[in-house]
Write an enzyme that holds these catalytic residues in place. Structure first.
Site, PDB file in Angstrom:
ATOM      1  N   ASP A   1     -25.757 -35.042   6.327  1.00  0.00           N
ATOM      2  CA  ASP A   1     -26.431 -35.884   5.343  1.00  0.00           C
ATOM      3  C   ASP A   1     -26.384 -35.155   3.994  1.00  0.00           C
ATOM      4  O   ASP A   1     -25.935 -34.009   3.892  1.00  0.00           O
ATOM      5  CB  ASP A   1     -27.866 -36.201   5.789  1.00  0.00           C
ATOM      6  CG  ASP A   1     -28.368 -37.525   5.205  1.00  0.00           C
ATOM      7  OD1 ASP A   1     -27.870 -37.948   4.138  1.00  0.00           O
ATOM      8  OD2 ASP A   1     -29.260 -38.144   5.819  1.00  0.00           O
TER       9      ASP A   1
ATOM     10  N   GLU B   1     -36.287 -44.399   2.137  1.00  0.00           N
ATOM     11  CA  GLU B   1     -36.502 -43.087   2.745  1.00  0.00           C
ATOM     12  C   GLU B   1     -37.964 -42.652   2.630  1.00  0.00           C
ATOM     13  O   GLU B   1     -38.886 -43.465   2.773  1.00  0.00           O
ATOM     14  CB  GLU B   1     -35.512 -42.067   2.162  1.00  0.00           C
ATOM     15  CG  GLU B   1     -34.068 -42.467   2.467  1.00  0.00           C
ATOM     16  CD  GLU B   1     -33.041 -41.422   2.082  1.00  0.00           C
ATOM     17  OE1 GLU B   1     -33.255 -40.222   2.358  1.00  0.00           O
ATOM     18  OE2 GLU B   1     -31.998 -41.798   1.507  1.00  0.00           O
TER      19      GLU B   1
END
Length: 616
Positions: A302, A499
């Site tokens: 990521d 997120e």
């Protein structure tokens, strides 16, 4: 062709017997440039020509904004770029995306071996970074449809729009199994049970097409491996504190399904499993994903994921080695990529990372580049530009919105609404706001309120649906309603987020603006139909008794007329809850089978008994 392939393999075998033989040359140059040769042969030939610098470059993925000098792409042999959620060209048009892609690709192809870039974006509900693209419902809405074929078609449509801008690769689908609705990424999950996420891996078939080299195929990414939806308290990037048995039974199955479908890449989760960062978990990446599941694509970190292993800013040699040795093949290093390359080189020199590991990573990455046809067609295929935001794709999105609408309450059959002779009052902050109804990851990482991209708001859908004999009045905060109206439609819920910014560790109820709007409607005595635009269930048990109907619209995207299609009964609602709806926030985590009493159980969804429209 079969004969030629056999002959070539025979020649190759002969050449390989003599250890001093140079790499095989096809009739028109190096074998790796010969599209007729098998991918494995091309990869081997290319790797025999690659220096360590070439190999390190293939393993790095900078942010496009981290490339300040275009010549760096060739100098450092960069193999991949990404545009993060808020990294768009100016102006943000499809053509400027295509031009930008081609500019980067042409610069990268000036390296000695002319290895093309693979360029990735978060196209997570359509090609959502591009203004004017079709924005589909977020995954939680697709989970409510229980329609894997719809997911496949959305993947295909998204791939066409992505292809029109040159991009080769999407960081989707999120196969997270959201177990706690406090999590800010709950809307990126197809639902709270693994079977639901596994069934919707058909979207991978849509992205990747009949074969990766097909004209509009793009590489898909199963993410975030593994357990991102199971963290304690639903904390984003948190710690998933569960047994291996539970990890395997709840969070692993969708990845198993994705690997069976041939997903090209897997992205590792920021989260930890029992306090071990996934980016350093060699058991789960090397042994389980690559070994047991047989994943033969490549693993991507990521964004700055390796830097977060020790929870301190700036990556260390120990973090670099831990991540690469755990099985990460390509590392997303947005800006500090030069330092990362130097650190990798030093860790190889001191024996902490083997060349076998570097070669394995390169073989995996290059195999996908060859399969995608990037060596033959490195530049944008602009034939797909006219699919971006096309009527055909918007119609598909509208169908997805219709199928996702989940009817949770309908007292006295207040729905469907009459199109004729009606007097309708529409209120709420999400009634006439494209940004709010598309949510996060829309022309910007966090999304934003307002007219962020062309589309149809829910209010516009309502206005377009009614006959001339019906009055529709709109007031965002509910001011002006009186008892002469037959029905009030309150479109309320959440504002955009993505997120960790969407984590809700404390309360999960409606905001004050929504409560004030609802109070005005209630005081008028007019029956209230609530349309909830949200990325998850909200804590509404206290307000629910005063509502005549509740339609959960999730985050529908640009085609708000899919909501009005259901409100007026042109289509019967078929959505079913992909998650359990809590009675109160303190029940989180609440999931099917845990015995906690729900306000609405997993799988719940009402239909109209009397309607004259279509069944979805």
């Amino acid at each position: 062709m079969r004969v030629r392939r056999t002959l070539t393999l025979g020649l190759l075998a002969g050449a390989l017997v003599v250890s001093t033989a140079p790499p095989v040359l096809a009739s028109h140059g190096p074998a790796y440039k010969d599209a007729w040769l098998p991918v494995r042969v091309r990869v081997n030939d290319l790797m025999s020509r690659m220096t360590l610098d070439d190999k390190l470059g293939q393993m790095i993925q900078p942010e496009r904004l981290g490339i300040t000098d275009l010549t760096d792409l060739a100098t450092y042999r960069i193999g991949s770029l990404l545009s993060g959620g808020s990294s768009q060209p100016t102006p943000n048009t499809p053509v400027s995306w295509a031009d930008m892609y081609d500019t980067f690709q042409n610069a990268a192809m000036k390296s000695p071996l002319q290895i093309p870039l693979i360029y990735g974006v978060d196209a997570v509900h359509g090609h959502n970074g591009v203004k004017g693209a079709t924005v589909f419902p977020h995954n939680i809405g697709l989970g409510a449809t229980r329609d894997p074929e719809l997911a496949r078609r959305i993947g295909k449509a998204t791939a066409e729009e992505v292809s029109g801008t040159g991009i080769d690769w999407t960081f989707a689908p999120c196969l997270c199994v959201a177990r706690n609705d406090r999590w800010g990424r709950t809307y990126e999950s197809f639902g709270e049970v693994p079977e639901l996420a596994s069934s919707m891996t058909t979207i991978i078939d849509g992205f990747q097409g009949p074969w990766l080299g097909a004209p509009s195929s793009i590489l898909a990414t199963a993410k975030h491996y593994v357990g991102d939806g199971g963290t304690t308290n639903g904390k984003d990037q948190g710690n998933t504190e569960i047994s291996e048995q539970e990890l395997r039974s709840v969070h692993l199955p969708p990845f198993r399904a994705a690997v069976k479908r041939g997903v090209g890449s897997v992205m590792i989760s920021y989260s930890s499993w029992n306090a071990v960062k996934m980016h350093a978990n060699g058991y789960l990446i090397n042994d389980v994903l690559k070994g047991e599941l047989g994943f033969d694509g490549f693993v991507i970190s990521d964004y700055n994921g390796i830097d977060k292993i020790d929870d301190k800013s700036g990556f260390t040699p120990e973090e670099v080695t831990a991540g690469i040795n755990a099985g990460i093949d390509m590392i997303m290093v947005p800006f500090a990529w030069k330092q990362f390359i130097d650190t990798m080189r030093a860790e190889i020199a001191n024996g902490h990372i083997t060349m076998a590991r570097i070669d394995d990573a390169n073989r995996r990455i290059l195999t996908k580049k060859f399969e995608l046809g990037l060596f033959e067609k490195p530049l944008t295929d602009r034939r797909w530009l006219n699919t971006i935001g096309s009527k055909q794709h918007r119609d598909l999105a509208r169908q997805a919105v219709r199928e996702s609408q989940t009817l949770l309450k309908n007292d006295n059959d207040v729905l469907p609404l009459d199109k004729s002779g009606n007097k309708i009052f529409v209120a709420g902050k999400n009634a006439d706001d494209i940004g709010n109804q598309t949510g996060g990851w829309t022309v910007g990482w966090q999304g934003t309120s307002g007219p962020v991209t062309p589309g149809t708001t829910i209010l516009q859908g309502i206005q377009a649906a009614v006959n001339p004999s019906t009055t529709v009045t709109y007031s965002k905060d509910g001011t002006g309603i009186d008892s002469t109206y037959k029905v009030a439609v309150a479109v309320i819920g959440e504002l955009p987020y993505a997120e960790g910014k969407g984590d809700r560790p404390t309360t999960m109820g409606l905001d004050q603006a929504d409560l004030d709007t609802l109070a005005k409607l209630k005081a008028s005595g007019v029956p209230t139909v609530v349309v909830m635009v949200s990325g998850r269930p909200l804590d509404i048990a206290a307000q629910l008794p005063s509502w005549s109907a509740l339609l959960e619209a999730w985050l529908p995207g640009t085609e708000g007329n899919g909501v009005s299609d259901v409100l007026f009964g042109d289509y019967n609602p078929t959505g079913r809850l992909p998650v359990t709806w809590m009675q109160s926030a303190d029940q989180q985590p609440i999931n099917v089978g845990d015995g906690k009493p729900a306000l609405f159980p997993f799988g719940y969804g009402l239909h109209y008994l009397h309607h004259h429209g279509h069944d979805n």
